[in-house]
Design an enzyme around this catalytic site. Structure first.
Site, PDB file in Angstrom:
ATOM      1  N   ILE A 235      96.956 105.284  69.550  1.00 59.52           N
ATOM      2  CA  ILE A 235      98.372 105.598  69.326  1.00 59.52           C
ATOM      3  C   ILE A 235      98.590 106.238  67.957  1.00 59.52           C
ATOM      4  O   ILE A 235      99.260 107.259  67.836  1.00 59.52           O
ATOM      5  CB  ILE A 235      99.215 104.314  69.471  1.00 59.52           C
ATOM      6  CG1 ILE A 235      99.121 103.805  70.909  1.00 59.52           C
ATOM      7  CG2 ILE A 235     100.664 104.557  69.071  1.00 59.52           C
ATOM      8  CD1 ILE A 235      99.663 102.408  71.128  1.00 59.52           C
ATOM      9  N   GLU A 236      98.019 105.627  66.921  1.00 55.51           N
ATOM     10  CA  GLU A 236      98.350 106.099  65.570  1.00 55.51           C
ATOM     11  C   GLU A 236      97.672 107.413  65.197  1.00 55.51           C
ATOM     12  O   GLU A 236      98.217 108.196  64.437  1.00 55.51           O
ATOM     13  CB  GLU A 236      98.066 105.011  64.524  1.00 55.51           C
ATOM     14  CG  GLU A 236      96.623 104.596  64.363  1.00 55.51           C
ATOM     15  CD  GLU A 236      96.161 103.576  65.395  1.00 55.51           C
ATOM     16  OE1 GLU A 236      96.897 103.338  66.362  1.00 55.51           O
ATOM     17  OE2 GLU A 236      95.044 103.051  65.257  1.00 55.51           O
ATOM     18  N   ASP A 246     104.323  99.756  68.930  1.00 55.68           N
ATOM     19  CA  ASP A 246     103.711  98.627  68.235  1.00 55.68           C
ATOM     20  C   ASP A 246     103.713  97.488  69.250  1.00 55.68           C
ATOM     21  O   ASP A 246     104.784  97.079  69.709  1.00 55.68           O
ATOM     22  CB  ASP A 246     104.563  98.293  67.000  1.00 55.68           C
ATOM     23  CG  ASP A 246     104.381  96.861  66.525  1.00 55.68           C
ATOM     24  OD1 ASP A 246     103.311  96.286  66.780  1.00 55.68           O
ATOM     25  OD2 ASP A 246     105.319  96.327  65.878  1.00 55.68           O
ATOM     26  N   GLU A 264      98.958  95.302  66.530  1.00 56.34           N
ATOM     27  CA  GLU A 264     100.112  95.249  65.630  1.00 56.34           C
ATOM     28  C   GLU A 264      99.675  95.011  64.177  1.00 56.34           C
ATOM     29  O   GLU A 264     100.140  95.690  63.258  1.00 56.34           O
ATOM     30  CB  GLU A 264     101.066  94.130  66.068  1.00 56.34           C
ATOM     31  CG  GLU A 264     102.176  93.903  65.048  1.00 56.34           C
ATOM     32  CD  GLU A 264     103.390  93.174  65.596  1.00 56.34           C
ATOM     33  OE1 GLU A 264     103.254  92.024  66.037  1.00 56.34           O
ATOM     34  OE2 GLU A 264     104.483  93.773  65.553  1.00 56.34           O
ATOM     35  N   GLU A 265      98.801  94.058  63.987  1.00 52.86           N
ATOM     36  CA  GLU A 265      98.394  93.731  62.615  1.00 52.86           C
ATOM     37  C   GLU A 265      97.653  94.908  61.974  1.00 52.86           C
ATOM     38  O   GLU A 265      97.827  95.200  60.786  1.00 52.86           O
ATOM     39  CB  GLU A 265      97.514  92.476  62.593  1.00 52.86           C
ATOM     40  CG  GLU A 265      98.260  91.186  62.936  1.00 52.86           C
ATOM     41  CD  GLU A 265      98.302  90.894  64.424  1.00 52.86           C
ATOM     42  OE1 GLU A 265      97.811  91.725  65.215  1.00 52.86           O
ATOM     43  OE2 GLU A 265      98.834  89.827  64.808  1.00 52.86           O
ATOM     44  N   GLY A 385      96.342  92.666  76.018  1.00 46.58           N
ATOM     45  CA  GLY A 385      95.209  92.177  75.225  1.00 46.58           C
ATOM     46  C   GLY A 385      95.369  90.685  75.042  1.00 46.58           C
ATOM     47  O   GLY A 385      95.204  89.905  75.981  1.00 46.58           O
TER      48      GLY A 385
HETATM   49  N1  AR6 Z   1      95.991 102.397  70.346  1.00 45.33           N
HETATM   50  C1  AR6 Z   1      96.006 102.272  71.711  1.00 45.33           C
HETATM   51  N2  AR6 Z   1      95.672 101.140  72.349  1.00 45.33           N
HETATM   52  C2  AR6 Z   1      95.300 100.092  71.604  1.00 45.33           C
HETATM   53  C3  AR6 Z   1      95.255 100.139  70.181  1.00 45.33           C
HETATM   54  C4  AR6 Z   1      95.621 101.372  69.554  1.00 45.33           C
HETATM   55  N3  AR6 Z   1      95.605 101.504  68.235  1.00 45.33           N
HETATM   56  N4  AR6 Z   1      94.845  98.941  69.721  1.00 45.33           N
HETATM   57  C5  AR6 Z   1      94.655  98.173  70.812  1.00 45.33           C
HETATM   58  N5  AR6 Z   1      94.914  98.852  71.950  1.00 45.33           N
HETATM   59  P1  AR6 Z   1      97.110  93.609  71.665  1.00 45.33           P
HETATM   60  P2  AR6 Z   1      99.317  92.363  73.170  1.00 45.33           P
HETATM   61  C6  AR6 Z   1      94.847  98.340  73.345  1.00 45.33           C
HETATM   62  O1  AR6 Z   1      96.229  92.517  72.116  1.00 45.33           O
HETATM   63  O2  AR6 Z   1      98.492  91.921  74.320  1.00 45.33           O
HETATM   64  C7  AR6 Z   1      99.441  90.491  68.118  1.00 45.33           C
HETATM   65  O3  AR6 Z   1      99.031  89.402  67.348  1.00 45.33           O
HETATM   66  C8  AR6 Z   1      93.659  97.443  73.623  1.00 45.33           C
HETATM   67  O4  AR6 Z   1      93.240  97.685  74.966  1.00 45.33           O
HETATM   68  O5  AR6 Z   1      97.271  93.840  70.197  1.00 45.33           O
HETATM   69  O6  AR6 Z   1     100.679  92.928  73.448  1.00 45.33           O
HETATM   70  C9  AR6 Z   1     100.952  90.649  68.145  1.00 45.33           C
HETATM   71  O7  AR6 Z   1     101.550  90.229  66.932  1.00 45.33           O
HETATM   72  C10 AR6 Z   1      94.253  96.060  73.471  1.00 45.33           C
HETATM   73  O8  AR6 Z   1      93.530  95.088  74.208  1.00 45.33           O
HETATM   74  O9  AR6 Z   1      98.601  93.489  72.278  1.00 45.33           O
HETATM   75  C11 AR6 Z   1     101.349  89.766  69.298  1.00 45.33           C
HETATM   76  O10 AR6 Z   1     101.494  88.417  68.939  1.00 45.33           O
HETATM   77  C12 AR6 Z   1      95.633  96.262  74.045  1.00 45.33           C
HETATM   78  O11 AR6 Z   1      96.004  97.550  73.564  1.00 45.33           O
HETATM   79  C13 AR6 Z   1     100.186  89.934  70.257  1.00 45.33           C
HETATM   80  O12 AR6 Z   1      99.054  90.283  69.469  1.00 45.33           O
HETATM   81  C14 AR6 Z   1      96.649  95.227  73.665  1.00 45.33           C
HETATM   82  O13 AR6 Z   1      96.632  94.995  72.269  1.00 45.33           O
HETATM   83  C15 AR6 Z   1     100.458  91.065  71.235  1.00 45.33           C
HETATM   84  O14 AR6 Z   1      99.445  91.116  72.190  1.00 45.33           O
END
Ligand code: AR6
Length: 482
Positions: A235-236, A246, A264-265, A385
């Site tokens: 994404i970024e 995000d 996100e982090e 994720g």
């Molecule tokens: N660009 C595209 N896809 C991505 C990227 C990126 N930069 N980074 C990860 N992915 P996740 P959630 C994909 O687990 O399930 C945090 O602590 C990758 O396939 O971060 O919505 C928040 O604060 C990854 O497995 O999102 C929340 O508490 C998937 O996106 C919680 O995690 C999901 O990324 C959100 O969890």
């Protein structure tokens, strides 16, 4: 091939998707009851925006609707001593040359809670990660700059920063310098030591969709918007000019200040200005999104999760609008967490919740639709994720919401080639069959209610259901209408 090109249908090349560059960004920098602007207008490109109002007319708020600033006249100790005086004295009284001295200084003006603070990670950082030379450079040069910046607070923040409270749409615009100053005050800032001073502006918004403005999904006559889908990129790096998702927590930033290191982090680490949203954003409700416009990226990285590593400075080339806000809009949307109960995502409440949630972000700035083509949304496996959502279902719900809001989707599957192919094929199939969002919604509910998710994914279901329905229609036999 890393992106998926199809000749027919609405599948698009990335270069065909509309970007935000050069178009009006939402919201405009106009002071109104839904927008608090902490800088003086007009903003002239390349100059640091002046704080608004002027320092002589500084307003001091100490109420539940505003951020309580450390420099407020009302911020005093039990003994009626001004805390800001203590802060100034502790940070400038004598040189701080070690992490222990920094800890001691911080604790002098946090006497009531400081004894519980251990500064374990910070100490570890200085002892085990920073070399002796880096330690010296930090205490000789960088720390005094952070302190100097922090102490400019009363001069830089001259108006109340409204809290972005639940169930209310509101935006706050700040200069990059103001955000840096706030971060310095939070002692979170590792602001890069650079010669040039950032001159930009950011707007932090909270968008609330009132119940009567939520789309009637079952009745939507729209069809799916354009899709670009790639298994490569993220994404970024590749969402340049698009709205960028995000994958948020309901407490924006998630575990950024503790142990988290997923999408996100990582985003908040490389764009640390985003962190300041935590200062004034209440927990995000179901029909709400947090939208941040104008942030700068400062860092490069490699890896993910435990392998995440800072790899150097990033020079952000993103152009800015007439107010100095970068054309970088980050949509903070918190998916439902299905970690403990994955089957819950297949209920009509969950389907609606995710559609509405995505719509709260994607519809931001839709009022500009008459003046300009709305930019695409760069996204990926949102909620799939840590939160364990199903990628086929979630990607479809995101696309339905984006289509309803009139935006194309640029989807990065994060190396998942199978998902990329199935998304592109399903999209083409749905477009060719002119399936409306309303019909898709009803079919998704059928998929959930009949518990078909136990034997197939939603893409497989849609295809077989629509093919059967078409065949039945052609032969004149009775069918459940699609
Ligand atoms: N660009 C595209 N896809 C991505 C990227 C990126 N930069 N980074 C990860 N992915 P996740 P959630 C994909 O687990 O399930 C945090 O602590 C990758 O396939 O971060 O919505 C928040 O604060 C990854 O497995 O999102 C929340 O508490 C998937 O996106 C919680 O995690 C999901 O990324 C959100 O969890």
């Amino acid at each position: 091939i890393t992106d998926y090109s199809l000749k027919k249908g609405m599948h698009k090349q990335k270069s065909q998707l509309p970007t935000a560059f050069g178009k009006p960004q939402f919201p405009d920098l106009c002071n109104d009851e839904e927008h608090t602007i902490l800088i003086e207008k007009p903003v002239t490109s390349g100059n640091i925006p002046k704080s608004y109002p002027g320092v002589d007319s500084r307003r001091d708020f100490w109420d539940p609707d505003h951020v309580k600033l450390p420099c407020s006249e009302n911020n005093s100790t039990l003994g009626k001593q001004k805390r800001w005086d203590l802060v100034k004295e502790a940070l400038t009284g004598s040189r701080i040359g070690s992490v222990e001295q920094l800890e001691a200084a911080i604790k002098t003006y946090n006497a009531d809670v400081g004894s519980q603070w251990k500064f374990t990670s910070l100490k570890l950082f200085f002892r085990e990660i920073y070399s002796a030379t880096e330690n010296k450079a930090f205490f000789d040069s960088l720390l005094p700059k952070i302190i100097g910046l922090a102490l400019r607070l009363p001069e830089l923040i001259t108006n109340g920063i409204p809290l972005l409270k639940r169930d209310r749409t509101h935006s706050v615009s700040l200069s990059q310098l103001q955000v840096a100053c706030l971060l310095a005050n939070a002692f979170l800032c590792t602001y890069p030591c650079r010669n040039e001073v950032p001159t930009g502006v950011l707007t932090f918004s909270r968008n609330y969709i009132a119940p009567n403005s939520i789309p009637k999904w079952f009745a939507s006559e729209r069809t799916l918007s354009g899709l670009y889908v790639s298994s490569d990129g993220n994404i970024e790096d590749d969402g340049y000019g698009f709205f960028q998702m995000d994958f948020a927590d309901k407490f924006i930033g998630g575990l950024i200040t503790t142990t988290g290191c997923v999408q996100e982090e990582i985003r908040f680490s490389i764009c640390p200005e985003l962190i300041i949203s935590r200062l004034f954003t209440e927990c995000i409700g179901p029909n709400e999104a947090v939208i941040i416009t104008g942030c700068e990226r400062f860092s490069n990285y490699s890896g993910y999760g435990p392998n995440f590593k800072w790899t150097g400075n990033y020079k952000d080339p993103t152009p800015s609008d007439q107010y100095g806000r970068r054309y970088c809009t980050v949509l903070g949307l918190d998916a439902m967490n299905y970690r403990w109960k994955p089957a819950k995502q297949y209920t009509s409440e969950s389907i609606q919740r995710e559609l509405n949630k995505a719509y709260a972000g994607f519809s931001w700035g839709c009022s500009l639709a008459n003046q300009t083509e709305l930019c695409a949304v760069a996204t990926g496996n949102w909620g799939c994720g840590i939160f364990r959502g199903n990628v086929q279902l979630k990607s479809l719900l995101q696309h339905m919401s984006a289509s309803e809001a009139g935006r194309d989707l640029a989807y990065y599957t994060f190396n998942n080639v199978k998902l990329r192919n199935s998304m592109a094929e399903t999209h083409q199939f749905l477009v060719e069959n002119k399936v409306t969002i309303g019909n898709l919604y009803k079919l998704v509910l059928e998929f959930c209610e009949d518990e078909l998710f136990k034997s197939m994914n939603v893409f497989e279901f849609l295809k077989s259901r629509i093919v059967t329905s078409n065949a039945e229609t052609a032969s004149g036999s009775k069918s459940r209408n699609v």
